[in-house]
Write a protein that holds these residues in place. Structure first.
Motif, PDB file in Angstrom:
ATOM      1  N   ARG A 111       3.158   3.787   3.456  1.00 25.78           N
ATOM      2  CA  ARG A 111       2.650   4.856   2.608  1.00 25.78           C
ATOM      3  C   ARG A 111       1.427   4.423   1.801  1.00 25.78           C
ATOM      4  NH1 ARG A 111       4.124   9.624  -0.059  1.00 25.78           N
ATOM      5  NH2 ARG A 111       3.208   9.714  -2.124  1.00 25.78           N
ATOM      6  N   LYS A 112       1.227   3.118   1.623  1.00 25.69           N
ATOM      7  CA  LYS A 112       0.063   2.677   0.847  1.00 25.69           C
ATOM      8  C   LYS A 112      -1.216   3.257   1.430  1.00 25.69           C
ATOM      9  CE  LYS A 112      -2.081  -1.220   1.265  1.00 25.69           C
ATOM     10  NZ  LYS A 112      -3.522  -0.809   1.240  1.00 25.69           N
ATOM     11  N   ASP A 113      -1.296   3.303   2.748  1.00 29.39           N
ATOM     12  CA  ASP A 113      -2.448   3.919   3.414  1.00 29.39           C
ATOM     13  C   ASP A 113      -2.117   5.395   3.656  1.00 29.39           C
ATOM     14  OD1 ASP A 113      -4.199   1.503   3.907  1.00 29.39           O
ATOM     15  OD2 ASP A 113      -2.344   0.850   4.838  1.00 29.39           O
ATOM     16  N   TYR A 114      -2.049   6.144   2.554  1.00 34.01           N
ATOM     17  CA  TYR A 114      -1.535   7.514   2.624  1.00 34.01           C
ATOM     18  C   TYR A 114      -2.386   8.395   3.527  1.00 34.01           C
ATOM     19  CZ  TYR A 114       0.505  11.929   1.129  1.00 34.01           C
ATOM     20  OH  TYR A 114       1.151  13.147   1.115  1.00 34.01           O
ATOM     21  N   GLN A 115      -3.698   8.329   3.343  1.00 41.44           N
ATOM     22  CA  GLN A 115      -4.561   9.200   4.148  1.00 41.44           C
ATOM     23  C   GLN A 115      -4.500   8.808   5.619  1.00 41.44           C
ATOM     24  OE1 GLN A 115      -8.688   9.354   2.938  1.00 41.44           O
ATOM     25  NE2 GLN A 115      -9.049  11.270   4.035  1.00 41.44           N
TER      26      GLN A 115
ATOM     27  N   PRO B 213       8.019   3.578   2.418  1.00 42.92           N
ATOM     28  CA  PRO B 213       7.540   3.378   1.049  1.00 42.92           C
ATOM     29  C   PRO B 213       6.615   2.163   0.910  1.00 42.92           C
ATOM     30  CG  PRO B 213       9.898   3.828   1.057  1.00 42.92           C
ATOM     31  CD  PRO B 213       9.499   3.639   2.487  1.00 42.92           C
ATOM     32  N   THR B 214       5.702   2.271  -0.041  1.00 43.15           N
ATOM     33  CA  THR B 214       4.835   1.150  -0.391  1.00 43.15           C
ATOM     34  C   THR B 214       5.666   0.029  -0.995  1.00 43.15           C
ATOM     35  OG1 THR B 214       2.997   2.662  -0.841  1.00 43.15           O
ATOM     36  CG2 THR B 214       2.855   0.459  -1.811  1.00 43.15           C
ATOM     37  N   VAL B 215       5.382  -1.187  -0.580  1.00 45.08           N
ATOM     38  CA  VAL B 215       6.040  -2.364  -1.162  1.00 45.08           C
ATOM     39  C   VAL B 215       5.080  -2.981  -2.175  1.00 45.08           C
ATOM     40  CG1 VAL B 215       7.037  -4.632  -0.704  1.00 45.08           C
ATOM     41  CG2 VAL B 215       7.383  -2.749   0.921  1.00 45.08           C
ATOM     42  N   ARG B 216       5.607  -3.296  -3.366  1.00 45.54           N
ATOM     43  CA  ARG B 216       4.769  -3.778  -4.457  1.00 45.54           C
ATOM     44  C   ARG B 216       5.256  -5.125  -4.979  1.00 45.54           C
ATOM     45  NH1 ARG B 216       1.471   0.246  -6.184  1.00 45.54           N
ATOM     46  NH2 ARG B 216       1.955   2.324  -5.363  1.00 45.54           N
ATOM     47  N   GLU B 217       4.322  -5.842  -5.598  1.00 46.08           N
ATOM     48  CA  GLU B 217       4.695  -7.025  -6.358  1.00 46.08           C
ATOM     49  C   GLU B 217       5.489  -6.578  -7.590  1.00 46.08           C
ATOM     50  OE1 GLU B 217       4.186  -9.990  -5.346  1.00 46.08           O
ATOM     51  OE2 GLU B 217       2.342 -10.076  -4.143  1.00 46.08           O
ATOM     52  N   SER B 218       6.099  -7.528  -8.285  1.00 48.11           N
ATOM     53  CA  SER B 218       6.929  -7.182  -9.441  1.00 48.11           C
ATOM     54  C   SER B 218       6.130  -6.499 -10.547  1.00 48.11           C
ATOM     55  CB  SER B 218       7.611  -8.440  -9.999  1.00 48.11           C
ATOM     56  OG  SER B 218       6.645  -9.396 -10.387  1.00 48.11           O
ATOM     57  N   ASP B 219       4.814  -6.751 -10.607  1.00 47.23           N
ATOM     58  CA  ASP B 219       3.985  -6.112 -11.626  1.00 47.23           C
ATOM     59  C   ASP B 219       3.340  -4.823 -11.136  1.00 47.23           C
ATOM     60  OD1 ASP B 219       2.110  -7.152  -9.891  1.00 47.23           O
ATOM     61  OD2 ASP B 219       1.193  -8.513 -11.338  1.00 47.23           O
TER      62      ASP B 219
ATOM     63  N   LEU C  11      -4.752   9.593  -5.670  1.00 51.09           N
ATOM     64  CA  LEU C  11      -5.384   8.599  -4.800  1.00 51.09           C
ATOM     65  C   LEU C  11      -6.409   7.809  -5.599  1.00 51.09           C
ATOM     66  CD1 LEU C  11      -6.285  10.799  -1.667  1.00 51.09           C
ATOM     67  CD2 LEU C  11      -4.251   9.373  -1.963  1.00 51.09           C
ATOM     68  N   VAL C  12      -6.523   6.532  -5.303  1.00 51.16           N
ATOM     69  CA  VAL C  12      -7.528   5.720  -5.965  1.00 51.16           C
ATOM     70  C   VAL C  12      -8.053   4.669  -4.992  1.00 51.16           C
ATOM     71  CG1 VAL C  12      -5.813   4.119  -6.915  1.00 51.16           C
ATOM     72  CG2 VAL C  12      -8.035   4.321  -8.009  1.00 51.16           C
ATOM     73  N   ALA C  13      -9.360   4.427  -5.061  1.00 54.14           N
ATOM     74  CA  ALA C  13      -9.998   3.365  -4.293  1.00 54.14           C
ATOM     75  C   ALA C  13     -11.058   2.737  -5.180  1.00 54.14           C
ATOM     76  CB  ALA C  13     -10.637   3.907  -3.018  1.00 54.14           C
ATOM     77  N   ALA C  14     -11.038   1.413  -5.265  1.00 53.95           N
ATOM     78  CA  ALA C  14     -11.982   0.724  -6.148  1.00 53.95           C
ATOM     79  C   ALA C  14     -12.220  -0.696  -5.659  1.00 53.95           C
ATOM     80  CB  ALA C  14     -11.452   0.715  -7.583  1.00 53.95           C
ATOM     81  N   PHE C  15     -13.331  -1.260  -6.095  1.00 52.41           N
ATOM     82  CA  PHE C  15     -13.675  -2.643  -5.778  1.00 52.41           C
ATOM     83  C   PHE C  15     -13.332  -3.543  -6.953  1.00 52.41           C
ATOM     84  CE2 PHE C  15     -16.189  -0.518  -2.611  1.00 52.41           C
ATOM     85  CZ  PHE C  15     -16.348  -1.431  -1.577  1.00 52.41           C
ATOM     86  N   VAL C  16     -12.724  -4.668  -6.637  1.00 52.35           N
ATOM     87  CA  VAL C  16     -12.548  -5.757  -7.597  1.00 52.35           C
ATOM     88  C   VAL C  16     -13.280  -6.946  -6.998  1.00 52.35           C
ATOM     89  CG1 VAL C  16     -10.915  -7.228  -8.817  1.00 52.35           C
ATOM     90  CG2 VAL C  16     -10.325  -4.836  -8.341  1.00 52.35           C
ATOM     91  N   GLY C  17     -14.378  -7.330  -7.614  1.00 57.94           N
ATOM     92  CA  GLY C  17     -15.274  -8.273  -6.951  1.00 57.94           C
ATOM     93  C   GLY C  17     -15.813  -7.605  -5.698  1.00 57.94           C
ATOM     94  N   GLN C  18     -15.733  -8.307  -4.580  1.00 61.90           N
ATOM     95  CA  GLN C  18     -16.188  -7.747  -3.306  1.00 61.90           C
ATOM     96  C   GLN C  18     -15.051  -7.129  -2.497  1.00 61.90           C
ATOM     97  OE1 GLN C  18     -19.525  -7.647  -2.454  1.00 61.90           O
ATOM     98  NE2 GLN C  18     -19.692  -8.364  -4.574  1.00 61.90           N
ATOM     99  N   THR C  19     -13.863  -7.093  -3.080  1.00 62.30           N
ATOM    100  CA  THR C  19     -12.686  -6.637  -2.351  1.00 62.30           C
ATOM    101  C   THR C  19     -12.392  -5.179  -2.671  1.00 62.30           C
ATOM    102  OG1 THR C  19     -11.755  -8.866  -2.396  1.00 62.30           O
ATOM    103  CG2 THR C  19     -10.239  -7.044  -1.913  1.00 62.30           C
ATOM    104  N   ARG C  20     -12.316  -4.365  -1.635  1.00 64.04           N
ATOM    105  CA  ARG C  20     -12.010  -2.948  -1.817  1.00 64.04           C
ATOM    106  C   ARG C  20     -10.513  -2.741  -1.638  1.00 64.04           C
ATOM    107  NH1 ARG C  20     -11.615   2.011   0.940  1.00 64.04           N
ATOM    108  NH2 ARG C  20     -12.720   3.737  -0.086  1.00 64.04           N
ATOM    109  N   LEU C  21      -9.897  -2.094  -2.638  1.00 64.09           N
ATOM    110  CA  LEU C  21      -8.457  -1.851  -2.636  1.00 64.09           C
ATOM    111  C   LEU C  21      -8.191  -0.362  -2.763  1.00 64.09           C
ATOM    112  CD1 LEU C  21      -7.442  -4.676  -5.140  1.00 64.09           C
ATOM    113  CD2 LEU C  21      -7.271  -4.762  -2.638  1.00 64.09           C
ATOM    114  N   ILE C  22      -7.072   0.082  -2.191  1.00 64.65           N
ATOM    115  CA  ILE C  22      -6.654   1.473  -2.322  1.00 64.65           C
ATOM    116  C   ILE C  22      -5.192   1.525  -2.735  1.00 64.65           C
ATOM    117  CG2 ILE C  22      -8.319   2.301  -0.623  1.00 64.65           C
ATOM    118  CD1 ILE C  22      -6.022   2.550   1.385  1.00 64.65           C
ATOM    119  N   ASP C  23      -4.806   2.648  -3.331  1.00 62.74           N
ATOM    120  CA  ASP C  23      -3.409   2.849  -3.698  1.00 62.74           C
ATOM    121  C   ASP C  23      -3.197   4.343  -3.922  1.00 62.74           C
ATOM    122  OD1 ASP C  23      -0.768   2.274  -4.312  1.00 62.74           O
ATOM    123  OD2 ASP C  23      -1.223   0.963  -6.008  1.00 62.74           O
ATOM    124  N   ASN C  24      -1.954   4.733  -4.080  1.00 66.88           N
ATOM    125  CA  ASN C  24      -1.643   6.141  -4.314  1.00 66.88           C
ATOM    126  C   ASN C  24      -0.269   6.260  -4.954  1.00 66.88           C
ATOM    127  OD1 ASN C  24       0.503   6.974  -2.083  1.00 66.88           O
ATOM    128  ND2 ASN C  24      -0.969   5.582  -1.127  1.00 66.88           N
TER     129      ASN C  24
END
Length: 282
Positions: free
Chosen positions: A146-150, A172-178, A261-274
């Motif tokens: 589900r993390k890659d919802y689209q 379901p999306t699997v997440r770290e404890s935080d 939905l959200v997509a953003a860069f942290v440094g040069q790494t592009r991450l998505i979540d929903n």
């Protein structure tokens, strides 16, 4: 592990002759617990579980991370043995895209906004390779996260529109404890970037909090999400939006189940979540 189409089809034919239900988990390798949860879901529902590992060049743009995308086959195979995958299909590029290959799948309308705009051609590559894997494996059920919802919606629509004889399960999306969503690209992050990457999850939690607190104007919520992302240190925002869970079109007001939905860069790494958001009943 098998690399040839002939061996894959032979193994699947034997399973089918024995009346076994076949599940397929398509991956690009660099496996984490999110992928392994898909394998477990397949094992729970099917008699034979196939995991494909193929870093698909056609879903990467010209300036994206195809060349540096993690290839960790020696690590992945023991993980798959641990969770009980029955067969790993790891084709080379020539097997999927032989010389002269020129047929591609035009993605459905649900793939046009968001990732479709930010990564032109991405879903064309995804839809093409997934349909080919479906045809090669002949599975009964395919499993996606589900993390890659689209992406999941693109595949669901493709299967429905083209009458592909396979069921699609979105797990379901699997997440770290935080709360950080597991992603193969997380390994690009250093310690500081790893902390800042939490901004995506925290922006989604803020959207849910606002909706559950009575806010219904999507424009206001979107703005607050973007503000939170900036405050928590992302380097660039591609989008932060509330959308219809079926069409992925933006909503003006949150009146029923909605997906943030959200997509953003942290440094040069592009991450998505929903995150799915349900407004509280009045």
């Amino acid at each position: 592990m098998v690399r040839s189409v002939q061996q894959l089809r032979s193994d699947v034919a034997c399973a089918r002759a024995a009346g076994r239900r076949v599940g397929l988990v398509p991956t690009m390798g660099a496996l984490h617990e999110g992928h392994l949860s898909l394998v477990q879901a397949a094992r729970d529902e099917c008699d034979m579980t196939i995991v494909s590992i193929f870093v698909n060049p056609t879903q990467f743009g010209p300036h994206e991370d195809f060349d540096r995308y993690p290839r960790t086959m020696e690590r992945d195979l023991p993980l798959l043995r641990r969770v009980g995958a029955d067969l790993v299909f790891a084709p080379d590029r020539q097997t999927i895209y032989p010389e002269g290959f020129s047929t591609y799948v035009d993605p459905p309308a649900v793939g046009q906004p968001w990732e479709g705009q930010c990564r032109p051609g991405h879903f064309r590559g995804v839809a093409t390779v997934v349909l080919k894997l479906f045809n090669l494996a002949g599975a009964d059920v395919a499993y996606f996260g589900r993390k890659d919802y689209q992406q999941a919606r693109v595949i669901q629509c493709m299967v429905e529109d083209l009458a592909v004889p396979i069921a699609v399960r979105v797990c379901p999306t699997v997440r770290e404890s935080d709360g950080l969503a597991l992603s193969s690209r997380n390994r690009y992050l250093d310690a500081d970037q790893r902390e800042r990457a939490l901004a995506l999850w925290k922006s989604l939690l803020l959207a849910r909090q606002l909706v559950q607190g009575g806010e219904r104007q999507a424009e206001s919520i979107n703005g607050r999400m973007q503000q939170r992302l900036i405050e928590l240190g992302v380097d660039r925002i591609d989008y932060a939006a509330l959308v219809d869970p079926v069409t992925l079109q933006p909503v003006a007001r949150v009146q029923q189940r909605t997906v943030a939905l959200v997509a953003a860069f942290v440094g040069q790494t592009r991450l998505i979540d929903n995150l799915e958001i349900e407004p509280c009943s009045s």
